[in-house]
Design a protein around this motif. Sequence first.
Motif, PDB file in Angstrom:
ATOM      1  N   ALA A 148      36.048  24.015 -34.335  1.00 45.54           N
ATOM      2  CA  ALA A 148      37.201  24.810 -33.896  1.00 45.54           C
ATOM      3  C   ALA A 148      38.424  23.933 -33.668  1.00 45.54           C
ATOM      4  CB  ALA A 148      36.860  25.595 -32.623  1.00 45.54           C
ATOM      5  N   SER A 149      38.238  22.791 -33.041  1.00 45.02           N
ATOM      6  CA  SER A 149      39.391  21.917 -32.778  1.00 45.02           C
ATOM      7  C   SER A 149      39.950  21.344 -34.071  1.00 45.02           C
ATOM      8  CB  SER A 149      39.027  20.807 -31.787  1.00 45.02           C
ATOM      9  OG  SER A 149      38.040  19.944 -32.313  1.00 45.02           O
ATOM     10  N   ILE A 150      39.081  21.017 -35.021  1.00 45.12           N
ATOM     11  CA  ILE A 150      39.559  20.509 -36.314  1.00 45.12           C
ATOM     12  C   ILE A 150      40.314  21.605 -37.071  1.00 45.12           C
ATOM     13  CG2 ILE A 150      38.821  19.674 -38.589  1.00 45.12           C
ATOM     14  CD1 ILE A 150      36.569  18.135 -37.056  1.00 45.12           C
ATOM     15  N   LEU A 151      39.776  22.810 -37.067  1.00 47.36           N
ATOM     16  CA  LEU A 151      40.457  23.924 -37.736  1.00 47.36           C
ATOM     17  C   LEU A 151      41.802  24.217 -37.067  1.00 47.36           C
ATOM     18  CD1 LEU A 151      40.621  26.125 -39.845  1.00 47.36           C
ATOM     19  CD2 LEU A 151      39.176  27.556 -38.386  1.00 47.36           C
ATOM     20  N   ALA A 152      41.831  24.210 -35.740  1.00 47.43           N
ATOM     21  CA  ALA A 152      43.100  24.415 -35.026  1.00 47.43           C
ATOM     22  C   ALA A 152      44.098  23.326 -35.404  1.00 47.43           C
ATOM     23  CB  ALA A 152      42.868  24.443 -33.517  1.00 47.43           C
ATOM     24  N   LEU A 153      43.639  22.095 -35.504  1.00 48.45           N
ATOM     25  CA  LEU A 153      44.521  20.994 -35.882  1.00 48.45           C
ATOM     26  C   LEU A 153      45.072  21.183 -37.292  1.00 48.45           C
ATOM     27  CD1 LEU A 153      45.860  18.273 -35.376  1.00 48.45           C
ATOM     28  CD2 LEU A 153      43.713  17.186 -36.114  1.00 48.45           C
ATOM     29  N   VAL A 154      44.224  21.576 -38.221  1.00 49.96           N
ATOM     30  CA  VAL A 154      44.686  21.824 -39.594  1.00 49.96           C
ATOM     31  C   VAL A 154      45.782  22.892 -39.603  1.00 49.96           C
ATOM     32  CG1 VAL A 154      43.988  22.764 -41.850  1.00 49.96           C
ATOM     33  CG2 VAL A 154      42.570  21.030 -40.720  1.00 49.96           C
ATOM     34  N   LEU A 155      45.585  23.940 -38.814  1.00 45.39           N
ATOM     35  CA  LEU A 155      46.598  24.998 -38.742  1.00 45.39           C
ATOM     36  C   LEU A 155      47.900  24.497 -38.117  1.00 45.39           C
ATOM     37  CD1 LEU A 155      44.355  28.041 -37.754  1.00 45.39           C
ATOM     38  CD2 LEU A 155      45.369  27.561 -39.989  1.00 45.39           C
ATOM     39  N   VAL A 156      47.802  23.662 -37.091  1.00 45.55           N
ATOM     40  CA  VAL A 156      49.010  23.119 -36.455  1.00 45.55           C
ATOM     41  C   VAL A 156      49.744  22.195 -37.420  1.00 45.55           C
ATOM     42  CG1 VAL A 156      49.893  21.645 -34.591  1.00 45.55           C
ATOM     43  CG2 VAL A 156      48.142  23.338 -34.098  1.00 45.55           C
ATOM     44  N   ILE A 157      49.002  21.351 -38.115  1.00 44.45           N
ATOM     45  CA  ILE A 157      49.646  20.461 -39.088  1.00 44.45           C
ATOM     46  C   ILE A 157      50.319  21.279 -40.187  1.00 44.45           C
ATOM     47  CG2 ILE A 157      49.202  18.748 -40.897  1.00 44.45           C
ATOM     48  CD1 ILE A 157      47.022  17.588 -39.004  1.00 44.45           C
ATOM     49  N   THR A 158      49.635  22.300 -40.653  1.00 51.13           N
ATOM     50  CA  THR A 158      50.228  23.171 -41.673  1.00 51.13           C
ATOM     51  C   THR A 158      51.490  23.842 -41.138  1.00 51.13           C
ATOM     52  OG1 THR A 158      48.018  23.542 -42.598  1.00 51.13           O
ATOM     53  CG2 THR A 158      49.747  25.069 -43.278  1.00 51.13           C
TER      54      THR A 158
END
Length: 166
Positions: A148-158
């Motif tokens: 979840a934290s990795i997916l959230a990070l990918v979304l924030v970077i995007t």
Amino acid sequence: MSTSQNLLLAGAAITTALMAGLFYAYSCSVNPGLNRLSDTAYVTAMQSINRAIQNPIFFISFFGAPILLLINTWVHYSQPLSSRFWLLLGATIIYLVGVVGVTILGNIPVNEGLESFDVQTASLEEIAAQRATFESPWNKLHTIRTLASILALVLVITACLSPREE
């Protein structure tokens, strides 16, 4: 985008990245290392780690990420809704449910059960049973919050890379 909005977005990205990195490091180094320990050493080590992680630096990142994600989502709310807004909303929901929710409703109760266990007075069989009761559920919950934290990070970077539609 204003300087304050850039700083808010950078803060959300940094705190989310810190948490994703912490959970990732646990997954690929700490947990495999702990897995190699005897039952007594494992239970003692996890009790020590669970106490040590409760510190201001950890709490700033752990709670700073969802606070900054929420603020950023609100700041980027406008009509028509932008892709940046949707990315930040997704990151916020995923972090709140998959990291904060799983930690509070899953990992913390499991940690509290381990904390109340007295290794000093327990037999080797009781220690082995306590490890079995703790390790598998904790690791499964940890995997959820890592992903979840990795997916959230990918979304924030995007979101950081996406143009703000005005």
